[in-house]
Design an enzyme around this catalytic site. Structure first.
Site, mmCIF file in Angstrom:
data_model
loop_
_atom_site.group_PDB
_atom_site.id
_atom_site.type_symbol
_atom_site.label_atom_id
_atom_site.label_comp_id
_atom_site.label_asym_id
_atom_site.label_seq_id
_atom_site.Cartn_x
_atom_site.Cartn_y
_atom_site.Cartn_z
ATOM 1 N N GLY A 88 0.841 -1.183 0.000
ATOM 2 C CA GLY A 88 0.000 0.000 0.000
ATOM 3 C C GLY A 88 0.881 1.239 0.000
ATOM 4 N N ARG A 89 0.312 2.385 0.389
ATOM 5 C CA ARG A 89 1.095 3.625 0.415
ATOM 6 C C ARG A 89 1.947 3.764 1.662
ATOM 7 N NH1 ARG A 89 -1.600 8.567 0.481
ATOM 8 N NH2 ARG A 89 -3.668 7.642 0.633
ATOM 9 N N GLU A 92 6.041 3.890 1.829
ATOM 10 C CA GLU A 92 6.824 5.032 1.336
ATOM 11 C C GLU A 92 7.202 5.979 2.471
ATOM 12 O OE1 GLU A 92 3.542 8.267 -0.278
ATOM 13 O OE2 GLU A 92 4.063 6.585 -1.585
ATOM 14 N N CYS A 118 3.948 -6.407 -2.313
ATOM 15 C CA CYS A 118 3.564 -5.202 -3.036
ATOM 16 C C CYS A 118 4.598 -4.092 -2.861
ATOM 17 C CB CYS A 118 2.164 -4.782 -2.598
ATOM 18 S SG CYS A 118 1.360 -3.586 -3.666
ATOM 19 N N HIS A 119 4.242 -2.982 -2.191
ATOM 20 C CA HIS A 119 5.172 -1.884 -1.938
ATOM 21 C C HIS A 119 5.993 -2.095 -0.669
ATOM 22 C CE1 HIS A 119 2.561 0.061 -4.891
ATOM 23 N NE2 HIS A 119 3.444 1.037 -4.999
ATOM 24 N N TYR A 138 5.670 -5.132 -6.102
ATOM 25 C CA TYR A 138 4.782 -4.506 -7.074
ATOM 26 C C TYR A 138 5.683 -4.031 -8.217
ATOM 27 C CZ TYR A 138 1.135 -1.636 -9.080
ATOM 28 O OH TYR A 138 0.214 -1.103 -9.942
#
Length: 196
Positions: A88-89, A92, A118-119, A138
């Site tokens: 997900g976000r 980051e 993923c991320h 991802y």
């Protein structure tokens, strides 16, 4: 015997990538502590659901409020047997927290099982632990993973202590491979029916 597993999450982490492994690992008897920097047990994070709807990239919808059951500032990584890093976000910005980087580095230095999806590998890249690994993420994160020294492949992969997948559709294979590393008995392929 159940393992103690640390899961590092944050606001707008991918809902499925947090909830599915969290509940699945608990279902088979593992203890999972979900933590987030600057939040305490009982606090919640906001999750997001990412899906493709015909655009060139994914769209984000609001997910659930996910309640943390441990406090990151109070955890000692050496007390845990394994680590889960959803996508997900959240990754980051989670990778900007020293306590997150130090926790990730512990699991690699101690050769303990790590599952990233993923991320999530953005955090592993920031922790400088990917050199020499074969892994995935991802696809949009491929360049930064490769810059961190890994050999990026297309599909769920286990290399030594690390299991990686590209996104939540990989859950069946990704979770199964992680459970293999944890020493769980996992039936791959056709379901096994219970005796009548």
């Amino acid at each position: 015997m159940g393992k103690d597993i640390l899961m590092i999450v944050g606001d707008f982490g991918e809902d499925y990538e947090i909830m599915v492994p969290y509940q699945t690992l608990q279902t088979v008897g593992h203890e999972v502590d979900a933590v987030c920097p600057q939040k305490e047990a009982g606090d919640t994070i906001k999750t997001a659901i990412h899906d493709f709807r015909g655009d060139q990239t994914y769209m984000e919808s609001r997910g659930h409020n996910f309640e943390l059951n441990a406090t990151m500032a109070d955890v000692t990584p050496s007390d845990y047997d394994a680590l889960v890093v959803p996508g997900g976000r959240a990754p980051e910005y989670l990778r900007t927290h020293d306590e997150v980087i130090e926790a990730v580095q512990h699991f690699f230095e101690a050769d303990k099982p790590v599952a990233a999806l993923c991320h999530g590998p953005q955090i592993l890249a920031a922790a400088d632990v990917l050199d020499g690994y074969e892994m995935t993420s991802y696809p949009a994160c491929r360049a930064e993973c490769e810059a961190a020294g890994c050999s990026w492949v297309d599909g769920v992969v286990t290399d030594r202590n690390l299991v990686t997948g590209q996104a939540w559709p990989d859950h069946p294979e990704w979770v199964a491979q992680f459970m293999d590393l944890l020493g769980d008995e996992v039936s791959h392929g056709e379901p096994v029916a219970a005796d009548d």
